[in-house]
Design a protein around this motif. Structure first.
Motif, PDB file in Angstrom:
ATOM      1  N   ASP A 148       1.367 -11.854   2.030  1.00  0.00           N
ATOM      2  CA  ASP A 148       0.165 -11.233   1.468  1.00  0.00           C
ATOM      3  C   ASP A 148      -0.048  -9.823   1.995  1.00  0.00           C
ATOM      4  OD1 ASP A 148      -2.326 -11.709  -0.173  1.00  0.00           O
ATOM      5  OD2 ASP A 148      -3.251 -11.148   1.744  1.00  0.00           O
ATOM      6  N   ASN A 149       0.629  -9.455   3.082  1.00  0.00           N
ATOM      7  CA  ASN A 149       0.395  -8.142   3.696  1.00  0.00           C
ATOM      8  C   ASN A 149       1.714  -7.527   4.155  1.00  0.00           C
ATOM      9  OD1 ASN A 149      -1.744  -6.224   4.634  1.00  0.00           O
ATOM     10  ND2 ASN A 149      -0.837  -6.630   6.633  1.00  0.00           N
ATOM     11  N   LEU A 150       2.680  -7.443   3.242  1.00  0.00           N
ATOM     12  CA  LEU A 150       3.976  -6.856   3.558  1.00  0.00           C
ATOM     13  C   LEU A 150       3.845  -5.329   3.527  1.00  0.00           C
ATOM     14  CD1 LEU A 150       6.979  -7.085   4.150  1.00  0.00           C
ATOM     15  CD2 LEU A 150       7.387  -7.329   1.686  1.00  0.00           C
ATOM     16  N   ILE A 151       3.902  -4.715   4.698  1.00  0.00           N
ATOM     17  CA  ILE A 151       3.639  -3.278   4.819  1.00  0.00           C
ATOM     18  C   ILE A 151       4.910  -2.444   4.730  1.00  0.00           C
ATOM     19  CG2 ILE A 151       2.836  -1.488   6.430  1.00  0.00           C
ATOM     20  CD1 ILE A 151       0.681  -3.469   7.343  1.00  0.00           C
ATOM     21  N   ALA A 152       5.969  -2.856   5.391  1.00  0.00           N
ATOM     22  CA  ALA A 152       7.218  -2.092   5.374  1.00  0.00           C
ATOM     23  C   ALA A 152       7.741  -1.943   3.951  1.00  0.00           C
ATOM     24  CB  ALA A 152       8.256  -2.778   6.252  1.00  0.00           C
ATOM     25  N   ASP A 153       8.548  -0.908   3.740  1.00  0.00           N
ATOM     26  CA  ASP A 153       9.147  -0.714   2.414  1.00  0.00           C
ATOM     27  C   ASP A 153       9.982  -1.929   2.013  1.00  0.00           C
ATOM     28  OD1 ASP A 153       8.141   1.919   2.202  1.00  0.00           O
ATOM     29  OD2 ASP A 153       9.863   2.711   3.318  1.00  0.00           O
ATOM     30  N   LYS A 154      10.718  -2.478   3.006  1.00  0.00           N
ATOM     31  CA  LYS A 154      11.608  -3.591   2.698  1.00  0.00           C
ATOM     32  C   LYS A 154      11.568  -4.636   3.807  1.00  0.00           C
ATOM     33  CE  LYS A 154      14.814  -0.944  -0.179  1.00  0.00           C
ATOM     34  NZ  LYS A 154      16.230  -0.610  -0.466  1.00  0.00           N
ATOM     35  N   LEU A 155      11.644  -5.894   3.387  1.00  0.00           N
ATOM     36  CA  LEU A 155      11.770  -7.018   4.311  1.00  0.00           C
ATOM     37  C   LEU A 155      13.230  -7.446   4.350  1.00  0.00           C
ATOM     38  CD1 LEU A 155      10.709  -9.426   6.034  1.00  0.00           C
ATOM     39  CD2 LEU A 155      10.368 -10.653   3.872  1.00  0.00           C
ATOM     40  N   LEU A 156      13.785  -7.537   5.558  1.00  0.00           N
ATOM     41  CA  LEU A 156      15.146  -8.032   5.722  1.00  0.00           C
ATOM     42  C   LEU A 156      15.071  -9.554   5.844  1.00  0.00           C
ATOM     43  CD1 LEU A 156      16.457  -5.313   8.201  1.00  0.00           C
ATOM     44  CD2 LEU A 156      16.826  -5.458   5.733  1.00  0.00           C
TER      45      LEU A 156
END
Length: 409
Positions: free
Chosen positions: A201-209
């Motif tokens: 619900d709160n993914l801040i980074a450009d990308k999640l690895l």
């Protein structure tokens, strides 16, 4: 739980504010949801936030920069060490940066207005708690904005949700530096969202690895753009899964309990295990949040044992256990990864994380049927080949694509 999750989103929306290009409601998202779910409460020691900052100095090197927060957990450092293997990088360890004194009356006024003069649905003590953290974040941003990071090629936070690392993510995004964040547990979309739902619900980074394709599929289902999700693999050294034979005179089981939130459910599992008619030895491995003394007493009362000290991996690698039994814990997957079948207890509060095998049980009768998997695991390489395929999808077992951090195009 659903109503609490909706309340957290409402509180977050009521605090929407852009402070120097940093959406403060996202920076504080973990604090907000913790207060709404009553997992955090005001402590008088938080008043130090009114007069403190963290002087984060960005290393001036042409490198990839990693950060890790105040976790002080050996397993997290091991994960980070694996990810950084063969990647020229620097590490910003926030636990080594002590708080410094500062005061900004302007920041105090801004935070007071945001928290106390908006329609924020929190009780008074929760508002005070949130206000003090907000002031601290403003102070950190003020210091960080004076830094020059033009030589950093890309930035990877351990967890972009927590406020210090969230601030760093926005800091680098403002300078068009690619930002990434790591997965450090099994991420999936919950049917009934607990506090852990903040991961999507709160993914801040450009990308999640992501570890595996499973998390990528889950997050896409939630609405996160596919371009922001990269399957990078399970961040630990792994070995092929094979048939293992031990010479135990009895079936030996390691029980992996859930965290303190599910203490009542853990007790129900113990009551079920006490009905086991088979000639078995059962060892308890409590979650770190549980009372070891309490579970030692329970084990003794039922003729069970406490497991020797050591990590789950260390215990399973001894080859002493024929299987594990788990409940609402990623230790379920750890068991399979370490060549040990895990049977999963399921009740009304069990999470909806994906199964490796058809290994779930709710009653003693179902458990006895699932115990057949234990016998099969000692004779069927085909079973372990299928388990590897499932773990590849769920966890990225055998995948390592973290070198993508060096591709900043």
């Amino acid at each position: 739980m659903i109503s609490l999750f909706e309340k957290h989103k409402k509180v977050k929306a009521s605090l929407a504010f852009d402070y120097k290009g940093y959406p403060i409601q996202n920076v504080l998202a973990v604090d907000i949801i913790a207060l709404v779910y009553k997992k955090k409460s005001f402590n008088v020691r938080q008043l130090i936030n009114l007069f403190s900052t963290r002087k984060i100095d960005i290393a001036q090197e042409d490198k990839i920069l990693f950060s890790i927060g105040n976790y002080n957990r050996a397993d997290y450092y091991e994960l980070l060490k694996y990810v950084r293997t063969n990647i020229k990088s620097a590490l910003l360890d926030l636990s080594s940066i002590k708080r410094s004194r500062t005061i900004s009356f302007k920041n105090i006024v801004i935070a007071c207005r945001l928290v106390f003069f908006n329609n924020v649905e929190l009780d008074f003590s929760s508002k005070v708690s949130l206000m003090t953290t907000m002031i601290y974040c403003f102070n950190v941003i003020d210091y960080l904005e004076k830094q020059n990071s033009s030589s950093i090629r890309s930035f990877c936070s351990f967890c972009s949700n927590l406020n210090d690392e969230a601030i760093l993510d926005y800091y680098f995004q403002k300078q068009n530096i690619p930002t990434y964040t790591l997965q450090h547990g099994l991420y999936f979309v919950f049917d009934t969202p607990p506090i852990d739902a903040i991961t999507y619900d709160n993914l801040i980074a450009d990308k999640l690895l992501c570890w595996g394709q499973y998390t990528k599929d889950e997050f896409i289902k939630y609405g996160i753009d596919e371009s922001r999700l990269v399957v990078a693999g399970y961040p630990k050294k792994i070995s092929p899964l094979t048939v293992l034979i031990n010479n135990n005179s009895k079936i030996r089981i390691l029980v992996l309990f859930a965290r303190a939130l599910f203490d009542t459910n853990n007790l129900a599992l113990i009551s079920l295990l006490a009905k086991m008619p088979l000639d078995v030895e059962i060892d308890f491995k409590p979650h770190p949040s549980l009372s070891v003394d309490k579970y030692a007493i329970l084990a003794s009362e039922h003729g069970f044992n406490m497991a020797p000290s050591g990590t789950i991996q260390e215990l399973l690698n001894t080859g002493c256990y024929d299987c594990s039994i788990s409940y609402n814990s990623t230790a379920y997957y750890d068991s399979y990864i370490n060549n040990c079948v895990s049977l999963r207890y399921k009740d009304k509060d069990a999470d909806n994380a994906v199964d490796v095998l058809d290994d779930g049980f709710s009653t003693i009768e179902e458990l006895l049927v699932k115990m057949q998997l234990v016998s099969k695991s000692k004779e069927s390489q085909e079973l372990w080949n299928n388990i590897e395929k499932r773990l590849n999808y769920i966890l990225g077992y055998g995948v390592n694509k973290y070198a993508c951090l060096q591709n900043t195009n």
